[in-house]
Design a protein around this motif. Structure first.
Motif, PDB file in Angstrom:
ATOM      1  N   ILE A   7       0.598   1.738  -7.417  1.00 17.12           N
ATOM      2  CA  ILE A   7       0.621   2.053  -8.846  1.00 17.12           C
ATOM      3  C   ILE A   7      -0.773   1.830  -9.442  1.00 17.12           C
ATOM      4  CG2 ILE A   7       1.726   1.532 -11.063  1.00 17.12           C
ATOM      5  CD1 ILE A   7       4.110   0.471  -9.431  1.00 17.12           C
ATOM      6  N   GLY A   8      -1.334   2.915  -9.994  1.00 15.98           N
ATOM      7  CA  GLY A   8      -2.693   2.861 -10.530  1.00 15.98           C
ATOM      8  C   GLY A   8      -3.676   3.401  -9.507  1.00 15.98           C
ATOM      9  N   VAL A   9      -3.779   4.743  -9.436  1.00 12.13           N
ATOM     10  CA  VAL A   9      -4.653   5.373  -8.434  1.00 12.13           C
ATOM     11  C   VAL A   9      -5.873   6.002  -9.112  1.00 12.13           C
ATOM     12  CG1 VAL A   9      -2.951   5.682  -6.609  1.00 12.13           C
ATOM     13  CG2 VAL A   9      -3.089   7.386  -8.416  1.00 12.13           C
ATOM     14  N   GLY A  10      -6.534   5.188  -9.937  1.00 15.33           N
ATOM     15  CA  GLY A  10      -7.729   5.651 -10.653  1.00 15.33           C
ATOM     16  C   GLY A  10      -8.970   5.608  -9.770  1.00 15.33           C
ATOM     17  N   HIS A  11     -10.117   5.264 -10.366  1.00 13.61           N
ATOM     18  CA  HIS A  11     -11.386   5.270  -9.623  1.00 13.61           C
ATOM     19  C   HIS A  11     -11.330   4.414  -8.360  1.00 13.61           C
ATOM     20  CE1 HIS A  11     -12.874   6.571 -13.643  1.00 13.61           C
ATOM     21  NE2 HIS A  11     -13.507   7.421 -12.851  1.00 13.61           N
ATOM     22  N   MET A  12     -10.758   3.235  -8.471  1.00 14.85           N
ATOM     23  CA  MET A  12     -10.683   2.333  -7.315  1.00 14.85           C
ATOM     24  C   MET A  12      -9.407   2.579  -6.504  1.00 14.85           C
ATOM     25  SD  MET A  12     -13.372   0.394  -7.313  1.00 14.85           S
ATOM     26  CE  MET A  12     -12.936  -0.983  -6.267  1.00 14.85           C
ATOM     27  N   GLY A  13      -8.273   2.583  -7.204  1.00 13.43           N
ATOM     28  CA  GLY A  13      -6.986   2.700  -6.527  1.00 13.43           C
ATOM     29  C   GLY A  13      -6.850   4.001  -5.742  1.00 13.43           C
ATOM     30  N   GLY A  14      -7.479   5.060  -6.220  1.00  8.69           N
ATOM     31  CA  GLY A  14      -7.381   6.361  -5.541  1.00  8.69           C
ATOM     32  C   GLY A  14      -7.878   6.275  -4.103  1.00  8.69           C
ATOM     33  N   GLY A  15      -9.084   5.776  -3.929  1.00  9.74           N
ATOM     34  CA  GLY A  15      -9.667   5.647  -2.590  1.00  9.74           C
ATOM     35  C   GLY A  15      -8.869   4.676  -1.733  1.00  9.74           C
ATOM     36  N   MET A  16      -8.392   3.608  -2.357  1.00  7.13           N
ATOM     37  CA  MET A  16      -7.632   2.593  -1.612  1.00  7.13           C
ATOM     38  C   MET A  16      -6.306   3.176  -1.096  1.00  7.13           C
ATOM     39  SD  MET A  16      -8.442  -0.461  -4.328  1.00  7.13           S
ATOM     40  CE  MET A  16      -7.367  -1.719  -3.664  1.00  7.13           C
ATOM     41  N   ALA A  17      -5.618   3.919  -1.978  1.00  8.55           N
ATOM     42  CA  ALA A  17      -4.339   4.529  -1.576  1.00  8.55           C
ATOM     43  C   ALA A  17      -4.566   5.535  -0.449  1.00  8.55           C
ATOM     44  CB  ALA A  17      -3.692   5.208  -2.787  1.00  8.55           C
ATOM     45  N   LEU A  18      -5.639   6.298  -0.538  1.00  9.07           N
ATOM     46  CA  LEU A  18      -5.924   7.290   0.508  1.00  9.07           C
ATOM     47  C   LEU A  18      -6.201   6.616   1.850  1.00  9.07           C
ATOM     48  CD1 LEU A  18      -8.065   9.887  -1.499  1.00  9.07           C
ATOM     49  CD2 LEU A  18      -5.743  10.182  -0.610  1.00  9.07           C
ATOM     50  N   ASN A  19      -6.858   5.467   1.819  1.00  5.68           N
ATOM     51  CA  ASN A  19      -7.102   4.753   3.083  1.00  5.68           C
ATOM     52  C   ASN A  19      -5.807   4.250   3.705  1.00  5.68           C
ATOM     53  OD1 ASN A  19      -9.872   5.044   3.513  1.00  5.68           O
ATOM     54  ND2 ASN A  19     -10.319   3.546   1.918  1.00  5.68           N
ATOM     55  N   LEU A  20      -4.846   3.847   2.858  1.00  2.00           N
ATOM     56  CA  LEU A  20      -3.543   3.419   3.397  1.00  2.00           C
ATOM     57  C   LEU A  20      -2.817   4.608   4.018  1.00  2.00           C
ATOM     58  CD1 LEU A  20      -2.302   0.954   0.618  1.00  2.00           C
ATOM     59  CD2 LEU A  20      -3.196   0.385   2.899  1.00  2.00           C
ATOM     60  N   ALA A  21      -2.918   5.764   3.353  1.00  2.00           N
ATOM     61  CA  ALA A  21      -2.275   6.968   3.899  1.00  2.00           C
ATOM     62  C   ALA A  21      -2.939   7.354   5.223  1.00  2.00           C
ATOM     63  CB  ALA A  21      -2.355   8.113   2.892  1.00  2.00           C
ATOM     64  N   ARG A  22      -4.264   7.279   5.271  1.00  2.00           N
ATOM     65  CA  ARG A  22      -4.989   7.622   6.516  1.00  2.00           C
ATOM     66  C   ARG A  22      -4.622   6.671   7.651  1.00  2.00           C
ATOM     67  NH1 ARG A  22      -9.835   7.698   3.161  1.00  2.00           N
ATOM     68  NH2 ARG A  22      -9.843   9.755   2.230  1.00  2.00           N
ATOM     69  N   ALA A  23      -4.279   5.444   7.280  1.00  4.16           N
ATOM     70  CA  ALA A  23      -3.898   4.460   8.315  1.00  4.16           C
ATOM     71  C   ALA A  23      -2.478   4.696   8.806  1.00  4.16           C
ATOM     72  CB  ALA A  23      -4.040   3.047   7.759  1.00  4.16           C
ATOM     73  N   GLY A  24      -1.793   5.705   8.272  1.00  8.18           N
ATOM     74  CA  GLY A  24      -0.471   6.078   8.782  1.00  8.18           C
ATOM     75  C   GLY A  24       0.698   5.562   7.954  1.00  8.18           C
ATOM     76  N   HIS A  25       0.414   4.940   6.814  1.00  7.26           N
ATOM     77  CA  HIS A  25       1.508   4.455   5.971  1.00  7.26           C
ATOM     78  C   HIS A  25       2.045   5.570   5.080  1.00  7.26           C
ATOM     79  CE1 HIS A  25       0.794   0.400   7.221  1.00  7.26           C
ATOM     80  NE2 HIS A  25      -0.460   0.433   6.815  1.00  7.26           N
ATOM     81  N   GLU A  26       3.318   5.423   4.701  1.00  2.26           N
ATOM     82  CA  GLU A  26       3.860   6.334   3.692  1.00  2.26           C
ATOM     83  C   GLU A  26       3.492   5.725   2.339  1.00  2.26           C
ATOM     84  OE1 GLU A  26       8.190   8.053   2.458  1.00  2.26           O
ATOM     85  OE2 GLU A  26       7.718   5.946   2.131  1.00  2.26           O
ATOM     86  N   VAL A  27       2.623   6.398   1.602  1.00  5.77           N
ATOM     87  CA  VAL A  27       2.172   5.839   0.315  1.00  5.77           C
ATOM     88  C   VAL A  27       2.811   6.624  -0.820  1.00  5.77           C
ATOM     89  CG1 VAL A  27       0.170   5.313  -1.137  1.00  5.77           C
ATOM     90  CG2 VAL A  27      -0.021   5.142   1.345  1.00  5.77           C
ATOM     91  N   ARG A  28       3.628   5.927  -1.630  1.00  4.93           N
ATOM     92  CA  ARG A  28       4.253   6.591  -2.782  1.00  4.93           C
ATOM     93  C   ARG A  28       3.425   6.211  -3.997  1.00  4.93           C
ATOM     94  NH1 ARG A  28       9.824   4.062  -1.971  1.00  4.93           N
ATOM     95  NH2 ARG A  28      10.462   4.749   0.074  1.00  4.93           N
TER      96      ARG A  28
END
Ligand code: NAD
Length: 299
Positions: A7-28
């Motif tokens: 929750i909160g995928v702005g300037h910082m959270g956006g890149g962080m969420a994408l890294n979790l997705a790239r690591a194979g997690h299901e990111v909602r």
């Protein structure tokens, strides 16, 4: 595969969420801002229609929000009611220590493991997955959060009990602000005394005046090519964000009866610089106020 509500995928959270997705997690992912949400959905995150939808059934909840009131609101109105009891709750926002402690205490009362895990490193580190996380919470909460934080950073350090992550972040950034202003004053004086800035850099960066603001974010253009000073102080860590952290540090100092005269002076100088139109510039741009060459941007 772990499912993670972000929750909160702005300037910082956006890149962080994408890294979790790239690591194979299901990111909602969920964000109130449409554009922020679109960016991460395009990069592989799942779109959630609300914070509640993101949180329901997730193994972990990560939040990266602007300030304490947003964090308190999201956890109290949604996360505590919707999250699985087994979910680990991780707030990565930079917020005041009092709110961090009170939200963590409520999480504990409701049987959740929760940590505060603010970060050092800007948007480039968020995108690259090289953040430093300072974590406050129990040993068990830290161990569980670490499995997720490791995918977004290169250093994950347990600072102590709930709120200790925020404490470490505020103290670190106060030292950073003081160091930057000290470095600017030294470069200004060196120039007034007739020293070539590059020569002064070559000496001081190998002498006892050396510090991060000098060697990584050098406030004068030239010696450190990647520093924001080489691109008219654009990008980097905005003065307005530094000011936010300094205000939180002063509030914490007042609450703990700590004397921080240089922290207070730094806050006053950054406040002055923001008032002169420097709020959006990297915090090293205060160099130009100190050497007298600052002219506010034309709007
Ligand atoms: P940002 O404003 O870009 O992102 C915050 C996001 O939260 C926004 O997209 C906003 O729409 C969203 N949001 C706010 N309330 C919400 C709610 N109730 N539900 C869902 N989404 C909501 O800010 P940022 O630069 O990403 O910073 C986030 C946090 O990270 C802040 O606490 C900041 O101090 C900290 N931080 C920022 C930097 C940096 O360089 N930008 C560096 C270190 C730490």
């Amino acid at each position: 595969m772990t499912s993670i509500a972000f929750i909160g995928v702005g300037h910082m959270g956006g890149g962080m969420a994408l890294n979790l997705a790239r690591a194979g997690h299901e990111v909602r992912a969920f964000d109130l801002a449409h554009a922020a949400l679109e960016r991460v959905v395009a990069g592989g995150c799942r779109r959630a229609g609300s914070a509640a939808e993101a949180v329901r059934g997730a193994d972990a909840v990560v939040t990266m929000l602007p300030a304490g009131r947003h964090v308190a609101e999201v956890y109290r109105s949604t996360v505590f009611d919707e999250a699985l009891q087994a979910a680990v709750l991780i707030d990565c926002s930079t917020i005041d220590i009092a709110t961090a402690k009170s939200v963590a205490a409520e999480a504990e009362r409701r049987g959740f493991a929760m940590v505060d895990a603010p970060v050092s490193g800007g948007t480039a580190a968020a995108d690259a997955g090289t953040l430093t996380f300072m974590v406050g919470g129990t040993a068990d909460g830290f161990a569980r959060a670490r499995l997720i934080l490791d995918k977004m950073g290169r250093a994950v350090i347990h600072a102590g009990e709930a709120g200790a992550g925020q404490a470490a972040k505020l103290c670190n950034n106060m030292a950073l602000a003081i160091g930057m202003i000290g470095t600017c004053e030294a470069f200004n004086l060196a120039q007034r005394l007739g020293l070539d800035p590059q020569t002064f850099f070559d000496i001081s960066s190998k002498a006892s005046g050396q510090n991060w603001s000098m060697t990584s974010y050098c406030p004068i253009p030239g010696p450190v090519p990647a520093a924001p000073s080489n691109r008219d102080y654009e990008g980097g860590f905005a003065t307005t964000l530094m000011l936010k952290d300094l205000k939180l540090a002063l509030e914490a100092a007042q609450g703990s009866d700590a004397s921080v005269p240089l922290g207070a002076a730094s806050e006053a100088l950054y406040q002055m610089f923001a008032g002169l139109g420097g709020a959006g510039k990297d915090f090293s741009a205060i160099m130009k106020m100190i050497d007298g060459s600052w002219t506010a941007p034309v709007r």
